[in-house]
Design an enzyme around this catalytic site. Structure first.
Site, PDB file in Angstrom:
ATOM      1  CG  HIS A   1      -3.170   0.882  -7.541  1.00 53.71           C
ATOM      2  ND1 HIS A   1      -1.948  -1.061  -6.894  1.00 53.71           N
ATOM      3  CD2 HIS A   1      -2.156   1.011  -8.481  1.00 53.71           C
ATOM      4  CE1 HIS A   1      -0.661  -0.312  -7.665  1.00 53.71           C
ATOM      5  NE2 HIS A   1      -0.762   0.730  -8.516  1.00 53.71           N
TER       6      HIS A   1
ATOM      7  CE  LYS B   1       5.018  -2.581  -9.900  1.00 53.31           C
ATOM      8  NZ  LYS B   1       3.988  -1.750 -10.197  1.00 53.31           N
TER       9      LYS B   1
HETATM   10  C1  NCD Z   1       0.362   2.680  -5.555  1.00 53.92           C
HETATM   11  C2  NCD Z   1      -1.382   2.455  -4.743  1.00 53.92           C
HETATM   12  O1  NCD Z   1      -1.656   2.973  -4.086  1.00 53.92           O
HETATM   13  O2  NCD Z   1      -1.288   0.890  -4.528  1.00 53.92           O
HETATM   14  N1  NCD Z   1       0.654   4.057  -5.103  1.00 53.92           N
HETATM   15  C3  NCD Z   1       1.241   5.302  -6.162  1.00 53.92           C
HETATM   16  O3  NCD Z   1       1.086   6.014  -5.792  1.00 53.92           O
HETATM   17  N2  NCD Z   1       1.112   4.733  -7.697  1.00 53.92           N
HETATM   18  C4  NCD Z   1       0.715   1.921  -6.101  1.00 53.92           C
HETATM   19  C5  NCD Z   1       1.899   1.819  -7.134  1.00 53.92           C
HETATM   20  O4  NCD Z   1       1.188   2.432  -7.929  1.00 53.92           O
HETATM   21  O5  NCD Z   1       3.355   2.796  -6.130  1.00 53.92           O
HETATM   22 ZN    ZN Z   2       0.580   1.289  -9.517  1.00 51.56          ZN
HETATM   23 ZN    ZN Z   3       4.231   1.606  -8.652  1.00 55.08          ZN
END
Ligand code: NCD
Ligand code: ZN
Ligand code: ZN
Length: 335
Positions: free
Chosen positions: A12, A93
């Site tokens: 991310h 995704k």
């Molecule tokens: C991720 C995010 O913050 O975008 N958060 C997480 O807890 N993994 C989203 C995700 O990958 O599910």
């Molecule tokens: Zn993620």
């Molecule tokens: Zn995720």
């Protein structure tokens, strides 16, 4: 030890100020990464993918990192649209609606016939499908319950590559063996922690993420496939930064930030288990085969020298902030 072209197959990078603040940590040590599309609003048109990629490259400020772009899955994507966007993306995704950060526009129901036009077209065009696999059941059971959906999709679309993202359970590991077209990414935090580390003592918001870390036997199953670099598993950090105030809050945002320390932690873990010779496959070669990609040449040398993790990276608190880890980045070379 040296790693060749490390890849992060689930990352991310966010947008705006956060993108500016954190993108360089990944670009510094990784050759490339699969960039998640869960912005607000989600990345779901060709123009949005192209524009987001440009913003990422600008924030990084050099060309020594490849952002592999993704779209946010919608059942309405048709073949003409997917053909037109094929060259801009590495995968699509799929999020179940409302299950994790910024997933409100995701899928509910998982009716194969409803999904067939989009998923058949993706299968024909060789576009892999990445999935956040959780139901809206009891939090500890969500991923195991989703396995039947993975299996339904894997059987209905046998030529579609389906990547079970950030797996956390022994059930997901078992599913890998049952279907040729199921693959998985695994994070470093799910190889290191269990629910005990998150909530067994004082609550640790910086270890809170979706899917939540599970039981010791689940972590053991993940370690088994990661440490042998099982050819169907790849590293995907799921490094998911949130501002410190959103983590240290009543209503803590889900996501663990690991990008700046992921390689160091992996080296430490693989060494501890006498599996350093398998790290190259886990961090890059498997992903190259699964996604059929040739990464940018980059060599990262790590040394066994303690590294004190900073308290914050530009307002974001990483895993193990303020603690000492065993490996450091020594040198990075290109070409
Ligand atoms: C991720 C995010 O913050 O975008 N958060 C997480 O807890 N993994 C989203 C995700 O990958 O599910
Ligand atoms: Zn993620
Ligand atoms: Zn995720």
């Amino acid at each position: 030890m040296q790693l060749n072209a490390p890849l992060d197959m689930h990352l991310h990078l966010r947008d705006g100020e956060m993108l500016e603040n954190i993108a360089k940590s990944s670009a510094h040590t990784f050759s490339g990464a699969i960039i998640m599309p869960n912005l607000v609003p989600p990345v779901s048109t060709k123009d949005e993918v192209i524009a987001y990629k440009k913003r990422i490259i600008k924030a990084i400020g050099h060309e020594k990192f490849t952002p592999y772009m993704t779209l946010f899955f919608k059942p309405s994507y048709d073949k003409a649209f997917l053909e037109s966007v094929r060259d801009e993306i590495m995968a699509i995704k799929l999020y179940p609606a409302g299950i994790t950060t910024n997933s409100e526009g995701g899928v509910s129901g998982f009716d194969v016939e409803e999904l067939r036009p989009a998923l058949s077209a993706m299968s024909d065009l060789n576009i892999p499908l990445c999935v956040h696999g959780e139901t809206n059941g009891f939090v500890m059971d969500r991923e195991a319950e989703f396995v039947s959906i993975y299996e339904k999709l894997a059987s209905a679309f046998p030529k579609l590559k389906i990547i079970m993202e950030h797996i956390t359970t022994k059930e997901s590991v078992a599913a890998l063996e049952k279907h040729k077209n199921l693959y998985a990414t695994i994070t470093i935090h799910h190889l290191l922690i269990t629910l005990d580390d998150v909530a067994g003592g004082m609550l640790q918001p910086h270890l809170f993420c979706k899917p939540i870390a599970k039981r010791p036997e689940d972590r053991e199953a993940l370690l088994q496939v990661a440490l042998q670099a099982h050819p169907k598993v790849m590293f995907g950090s799921d490094s998911a930064p949130h501002p410190k105030h959103a983590k240290e809050a009543c209503g803590c945002a889900a996501g663990v930030f690991t990008a700046p320390i992921a390689l160091q932690l992996l080296a430490e873990l693989f060494e501890k288990h006498n599996a350093l010779d398998k790290l190259q496959a886990f961090i890059s070669t498997n992903a190259q085969h699964i996604y059929k990609l040739t990464p940018l040449a980059k060599k990262v040398t790590l040394e066994k020298k303690p590294f004190k993790v900073p308290a914050e990276y530009n307002g974001v608190v990483s895993m193990y902030a303020g603690e000492e880890i065993a490996y450091s980045i020594k040198e990075i070379t290109y070409g």
